[in-house]
Write a protein that holds these residues in place. Structure first.
Motif, PDB file in Angstrom:
ATOM      1  N   ALA A  77      -0.538 -10.428   9.497  1.00 23.78           N
ATOM      2  CA  ALA A  77      -1.541 -10.193   8.538  1.00 23.78           C
ATOM      3  C   ALA A  77      -2.839 -10.771   8.412  1.00 23.78           C
ATOM      4  N   VAL A  78      -2.823 -11.855   9.015  1.00 19.15           N
ATOM      5  CA  VAL A  78      -4.103 -12.890   9.121  1.00 19.15           C
ATOM      6  C   VAL A  78      -4.914 -12.306  10.236  1.00 19.15           C
ATOM      7  N   ILE A  79      -4.078 -12.085  11.491  1.00 19.09           N
ATOM      8  CA  ILE A  79      -5.058 -11.655  12.604  1.00 19.09           C
ATOM      9  C   ILE A  79      -5.489 -10.155  12.503  1.00 19.09           C
ATOM     10  N   ARG A  80      -4.657  -9.368  11.980  1.00 19.80           N
ATOM     11  CA  ARG A  80      -5.051  -7.998  11.821  1.00 19.80           C
ATOM     12  C   ARG A  80      -5.579  -7.238  10.582  1.00 19.80           C
ATOM     13  N   ASN A  81      -5.154  -7.913   9.742  1.00 19.70           N
ATOM     14  CA  ASN A  81      -5.641  -7.498   8.231  1.00 19.70           C
ATOM     15  C   ASN A  81      -6.416  -8.327   7.570  1.00 19.70           C
ATOM     16  N   GLY A  82      -7.014  -9.367   7.846  1.00 18.46           N
ATOM     17  CA  GLY A  82      -7.815 -10.187   7.084  1.00 18.46           C
ATOM     18  C   GLY A  82      -7.200 -11.018   5.911  1.00 18.46           C
ATOM     19  N   ALA A  83      -5.832 -11.013   6.087  1.00 19.98           N
ATOM     20  CA  ALA A  83      -5.256 -11.757   4.861  1.00 19.98           C
ATOM     21  C   ALA A  83      -5.960 -13.345   4.977  1.00 19.98           C
ATOM     22  N   VAL A 105       6.199  -3.173   0.896  1.00 25.79           N
ATOM     23  CA  VAL A 105       6.840  -2.171   0.312  1.00 25.79           C
ATOM     24  C   VAL A 105       6.686  -2.377  -1.225  1.00 25.79           C
ATOM     25  N   LEU A 106       5.798  -1.379  -1.994  1.00 25.56           N
ATOM     26  CA  LEU A 106       5.623  -1.410  -3.455  1.00 25.56           C
ATOM     27  C   LEU A 106       6.640  -0.701  -4.258  1.00 25.56           C
ATOM     28  N   VAL A 107       7.803  -1.178  -4.627  1.00 28.45           N
ATOM     29  CA  VAL A 107       8.753  -0.349  -5.241  1.00 28.45           C
ATOM     30  C   VAL A 107       8.597   0.059  -6.782  1.00 28.45           C
ATOM     31  N   THR A 108       8.300   0.955  -7.375  1.00 28.85           N
ATOM     32  CA  THR A 108       7.858   1.379  -8.587  1.00 28.85           C
ATOM     33  C   THR A 108       9.117   2.057  -9.332  1.00 28.85           C
ATOM     34  N   ASP A 163      -3.170   1.226   4.763  1.00 28.54           N
ATOM     35  CA  ASP A 163      -2.793   0.854   6.029  1.00 28.54           C
ATOM     36  C   ASP A 163      -2.089  -0.385   5.817  1.00 28.54           C
ATOM     37  N   ARG A 164      -1.684  -0.984   4.885  1.00 29.21           N
ATOM     38  CA  ARG A 164      -0.673  -2.271   4.834  1.00 29.21           C
ATOM     39  C   ARG A 164       0.501  -2.098   3.702  1.00 29.21           C
ATOM     40  N   VAL A 165       0.581  -1.199   3.095  1.00 33.03           N
ATOM     41  CA  VAL A 165       1.594  -1.174   1.799  1.00 33.03           C
ATOM     42  C   VAL A 165       1.964   0.363   1.835  1.00 33.03           C
ATOM     43  N   ASP A 166       3.295   0.395   1.780  1.00 34.92           N
ATOM     44  CA  ASP A 166       3.864   1.650   1.342  1.00 34.92           C
ATOM     45  C   ASP A 166       4.387   1.741   0.130  1.00 34.92           C
ATOM     46  N   VAL A 167       4.294   2.759  -0.596  1.00 35.41           N
ATOM     47  CA  VAL A 167       4.877   2.903  -1.983  1.00 35.41           C
ATOM     48  C   VAL A 167       6.133   3.869  -2.046  1.00 35.41           C
ATOM     49  N   ALA A 168       7.164   3.428  -2.773  1.00 36.53           N
ATOM     50  CA  ALA A 168       8.344   4.018  -3.055  1.00 36.53           C
ATOM     51  C   ALA A 168       8.986   4.102  -4.180  1.00 36.53           C
ATOM     52  N   ALA A 169       9.509   5.089  -4.814  1.00 37.64           N
ATOM     53  CA  ALA A 169      10.042   4.918  -5.893  1.00 37.64           C
ATOM     54  C   ALA A 169      11.634   4.541  -5.921  1.00 37.64           C
ATOM     55  N   ALA A 170      11.825   3.786  -6.941  1.00 38.53           N
ATOM     56  CA  ALA A 170      13.193   3.286  -6.902  1.00 38.53           C
ATOM     57  C   ALA A 170      14.112   4.271  -7.281  1.00 38.53           C
ATOM     58  N   GLY A 171      15.145   4.452  -6.647  1.00 46.79           N
ATOM     59  CA  GLY A 171      16.420   5.517  -6.927  1.00 46.79           C
ATOM     60  C   GLY A 171      17.161   5.434  -8.020  1.00 46.79           C
ATOM     61  N   GLY A 172      17.099   4.264  -8.714  1.00 43.74           N
ATOM     62  CA  GLY A 172      17.545   4.163 -10.175  1.00 43.74           C
ATOM     63  C   GLY A 172      16.891   3.887 -11.350  1.00 43.74           C
ATOM     64  N   ARG A 173      17.470   3.462 -12.155  1.00 43.58           N
ATOM     65  CA  ARG A 173      16.624   3.182 -13.544  1.00 43.58           C
ATOM     66  C   ARG A 173      16.188   1.659 -13.355  1.00 43.58           C
ATOM     67  N   THR A 174      15.066   1.701 -13.413  1.00 40.55           N
ATOM     68  CA  THR A 174      14.124   0.259 -13.661  1.00 40.55           C
ATOM     69  C   THR A 174      12.923   0.178 -14.171  1.00 40.55           C
ATOM     70  N   ARG A 175      12.601  -0.892 -14.797  1.00 39.64           N
ATOM     71  CA  ARG A 175      11.372  -0.909 -15.413  1.00 39.64           C
ATOM     72  C   ARG A 175      10.511  -1.896 -14.687  1.00 39.64           C
ATOM     73  N   ARG A 176      10.664  -2.367 -13.518  1.00 36.74           N
ATOM     74  CA  ARG A 176       9.979  -3.165 -12.697  1.00 36.74           C
ATOM     75  C   ARG A 176       9.081  -2.783 -11.661  1.00 36.74           C
ATOM     76  N   LEU A 177       7.889  -3.338 -11.427  1.00 35.97           N
ATOM     77  CA  LEU A 177       7.093  -3.139 -10.125  1.00 35.97           C
ATOM     78  C   LEU A 177       7.432  -4.162  -9.110  1.00 35.97           C
ATOM     79  N   VAL A 178       7.937  -3.920  -7.964  1.00 36.58           N
ATOM     80  CA  VAL A 178       8.328  -5.024  -7.147  1.00 36.58           C
ATOM     81  C   VAL A 178       7.555  -5.091  -5.840  1.00 36.58           C
ATOM     82  N   LEU A 179       6.803  -5.968  -5.305  1.00 37.74           N
ATOM     83  CA  LEU A 179       6.063  -5.907  -3.987  1.00 37.74           C
ATOM     84  C   LEU A 179       7.033  -6.778  -2.963  1.00 37.74           C
TER      85      LEU A 179
END
Length: 496
Positions: free
Chosen positions: A309-315, A421-424, A440-456
């Motif tokens: 992340a530091v070398i390639r993405n400038g984190a 992965v950002l789980v929504t 280019d650094r984060v994939d977004v995926a919806a949770a398969g169950g019932r949730t009201r949380r965003l989780v990175l």
């Protein structure tokens, strides 16, 4: 001008190979320097715990390793005490009995496939670092001198780490146990339980199957502490096993037999400038609990994606400081756990250690204590420190959540891209510009169950940031700040 690579990894054991594979997977140039000139010998580590298997699953490697080993879901320790791992909340509710050389072979194949360069017969003899990189002086197997330069170095060169010595780092600690004997043998009359371990006043014995007809036997004889260089006879191992477990199980035809000693040591810091220590170079302890290789592999899983992340993405460079902040306490916990188990096993009657041993005998029979022991040994229960005021999930292991949509049925399969992965929640809308800025650094995926949380979720399967989604929507500013902190700056071309 010296040849330059992004990262030099010193040591081609499991820790170094996992780090090299992760770096290469992130398109970070990586060279592994290995002092050994040939293939890995049969080696000590014989168990892969559940959390390590989850890390391997996030790289698409776990199923292949499981096929080559034997899942053990019940550990018979201290006589009749049985620790049941089958209730662990994971796809891998067991310890996998598998020789270390198979784990090494799997990790080496992955690293080579991803174009990590592995240089055998390369002994590090000198180290210098400056504001831009690190120079390593190396003596090749032909006796030639060569210097390699990299932006960063990962020292995974074992308990006698040459890199640690060249840095002048102390390795404080103490001797844990001397003259431990181990062998891989056939058994004419194998034990009915998958794993057996017990101790008497003057010795201990441990028997673990590999599932292919071979068994790992480890013994210690208090009455006969010989130097590590003393030869080992199978008869000596048979004798101790009979005294402790009541039988030697008809052991015969050893393919490997050795004697070694264990210390309990840990470096004060896992980072020295642009050099990071991992695995046995940073911490070492007794074989009790089977934590050594597992702890090293989890060091590598924590460090590799941060370097990328530091070398390639400038984190932000401060991301690299979290390696020491997270993994040094984890290493200290492994030392304490292993030491507690060892001292309880070796305790003489009518001593405080004997009391602890009696307590450990009882703990597996008390469900809350048994669950805590299982989560601790397996690594499932490990959590990293989180900033004050963070969501309660921050720093905790993310379970392998089911995800919505085709092709990504679980979170750990989604992590195989080696991105965050950002789980929504399934019904939450995210602004397109927000996600596009880190596409280019984060994939977004919806949770398969019932949730009201965003989780990175980080590439190592731990929660980087989380928030409860109150109606009507998403805490956008908080999420942007988290993405910038963990992933680097957004793409400049994408409007925010």
């Amino acid at each position: 001008m010296l040849p330059m690579t992004d990262v030099l990894v010193v040591g081609a054991g499991p820790t170094g190979l996992l780090a090299a594979g992760d770096l290469a997977a992130a398109d970070v140039s990586c060279t592994v320097l290995e002092r050994r000139k040939g293939e890995s010998n049969l080696s000590r580590a014989a168990g892969v715990h559940a959390r390590t298997l989850e890390e391997l699953d996030a790289r698409g490697l776990a199923d292949e390793l499981v096929e080559s080993g034997l899942p053990v879901d019940k550990l018979v320790v201290f006589g009749r005490a049985r620790l049941d791992l089958s209730g662990l909340p994971t796809r891998f509710p067991y310890m996998l009995a598998v020789p270390q050389y198979r784990t090494e072979a799997l990790l080496e194949s992955r690293a080579r496939r991803l174009d990590a360069q592995i240089v055998p017969g390369a002994e590090v003899v000198g180290l210098r670092q400056d504001a831009d990189g690190v120079d390593l002086d190396v003596r090749t197997r032909e006796g030639e001198a060569r210097t390699y330069r990299a932006r960063y170095v990962v020292a995974a060169d074992g308990v006698h780490s040459r890199v640690r010595q060249l840095l002048g780092l102390s390795f404080p600690g103490r001797s844990a146990v001397r003259s431990v004997m181990l062998c891989d043998v056939r058994l004419a009359d194998p034990p009915p339980d998958l794993l057996m371990a017990d101790a008497v006043e003057d010795g201990l014995a441990f028997v673990l199957p590999f599932g292919d007809g071979w068994y790992r036997v480890i013994v210690w004889d208090r009455r006969n502490p010989l130097p590590d260089t003393a030869p080992v006879e199978l008869g000596e191992i048979r004798d101790v096993t009979r005294r402790v477990l009541g039988t030697d199980f008809g052991m015969h035809d050893p393919r490997w037999i050795s004697r070694f000693s264990s210390d309990e040591r840990q470096v004060p810091h896992y980072r020295a400038g642009r050099v990071f220590l991992a695995g046995d170079a940073a911490h070492v302890h007794s074989p009790a609990g089977g934590l050594g290789m597992n702890t090293g592999l989890q060091d590598a899983a924590n460090l590799g994606w941060k370097l990328a992340a530091v070398i390639r993405n400038g984190a932000p460079a401060s991301l690299l400081d979290t390696y020491d902040a997270e993994r040094r306490p984890a290493g200290r916990k492994a030392l304490r756990t292993s030491g507690m188990l060892l001292r309880a096993a070796l305790a003489r009657p009518r001593t405080p250690g004997a009391v602890r041993r009696a307590a450990l005998r009882m703990a597996p029979r008390i469900p809350p204590l048994a669950g805590r022991m299982a989560r601790s040994l397996s690594g499932i229960g490990l959590a990293y420190p989180a900033p004050r005021g963070s969501h309660p999930l921050t720093g905790r292991r993310a379970p392998d959540l089911p995800l919505a949509g085709p092709g990504r049925p679980t979170l750990y399969q989604a992590l195989r891209t080696r991105r965050l992965v950002l789980v929504t929640p399934p019904d939450v809308w995210l602004p397109v510009s927000l996600i596009a800025a880190w596409r280019d650094r984060v994939d977004v995926a919806a949770a398969g169950g019932r949730t009201r949380r965003l989780v990175l979720v980080r590439p190592d399967g731990y929660v980087a940031w989380a928030a409860d989604c109150a109606d009507p929507g998403v805490p956008t500013d908080e999420l942007r700040a988290a993405l910038a902190a963990w992933c680097g700056p957004p793409l400049a071309a994408v409007p925010l």
